[in-house]
Design an enzyme around this catalytic site. Structure first.
Site, short mmCIF file in Angstrom:
data_model
loop_
_atom_site.label_atom_id
_atom_site.label_comp_id
_atom_site.label_asym_id
_atom_site.label_seq_id
_atom_site.Cartn_x
_atom_site.Cartn_y
_atom_site.Cartn_z
N CYS A 55 47.30 32.60 31.08
CA CYS A 55 48.15 32.69 29.89
C CYS A 55 49.62 32.77 30.33
CB CYS A 55 47.76 33.91 29.05
SG CYS A 55 48.26 35.50 29.77
N GLU A 57 44.02 37.90 36.62
CA GLU A 57 45.14 37.62 37.51
C GLU A 57 46.02 38.85 37.67
OE1 GLU A 57 44.95 33.94 34.71
OE2 GLU A 57 44.33 36.04 34.66
N HIS A 113 44.22 41.21 32.20
CA HIS A 113 43.66 39.95 32.67
C HIS A 113 43.35 39.98 34.16
CE1 HIS A 113 45.31 37.48 29.05
NE2 HIS A 113 44.50 38.45 28.70
N CYS A 167 50.47 35.98 32.27
CA CYS A 167 49.96 35.99 33.64
C CYS A 167 50.71 35.00 34.52
CB CYS A 167 48.46 35.72 33.66
SG CYS A 167 47.49 37.15 33.11
#
Length: 168
Positions: A117, A81, A79, A120
């Site tokens: 999410c 992040e 992801h 993250c």
């Protein structure tokens, strides 16, 4: 001429970063800023050396009929992040801000419900970041204090494990 706000300035940069994303569902861009200096950037895509979904021509999670928001461990992508955090030294980001922008990969529309999410969020918490600024529209955004994510502990288990079974 009216100047753009700092938040939208950094969100515009994060939105440019997402142009490198390789997901076929949703593309995200993130930048980490501390003391008004960009420390790192990240977008969602397969780990270095592995095939991206755009290169394969399909999404593994879609092929398995995994609903959006579930079973991220089956996703090929790291992801945005996480990639931004991986690319930075913790000492440089403690107290900083992560700017996040999401877009639907098919329509190109901004995601008004973009967020990090659970995995993250844990990375953001441990990285020492103080705030997350999430774009909602071209000019509107939400500011999330990371301390709120700590308090909203999404995996909190009751102290009495038997209480889980006695609720049925």
């Amino acid at each position: 001429m009216e100047r753009i706000s700092k938040e939208n300035y950094y969100l515009d940069i994060a939105q440019t970063v997402l142009e490198r994303a390789t997901c076929l569902r949703r593309v995200y861009g993130a930048i980490i800023v501390n003391n008004d200096e960009i420390i790192s950037t990240g977008y969602n895509g397969a780990p270095r050396g592995r095939a991206n979904c755009v290169d394969m021509g399909y999404c593994s999670r879609e092929a398995m009929r995994v609903p959006r928001g579930e079973r991220y461990e089956l996703c090929r992508s790291v992801h945005a992040e996480a990639n931004a955090i991986i690319s930075a030294a913790r000492r440089d980001i403690v107290g900083g801000t992560l700017y996040l922008v999401g877009r639907d990969a098919r329509t190109g529309e901004l995601l008004p419900d973009a967020t990090s999410c659970a995995m993250c969020r844990r990375l953001v918490i441990n990285s020492g970041l103080e705030r997350v600024v999430i774009r909602r529209t071209r000019t509107e955004f939400d500011v999330v204090m990371v301390s709120d994510w700590v308090e909203e502990d999404d995996l909190q288990v009751p102290r009495d494990p038997d209480a889980i079974f006695n609720q049925q």
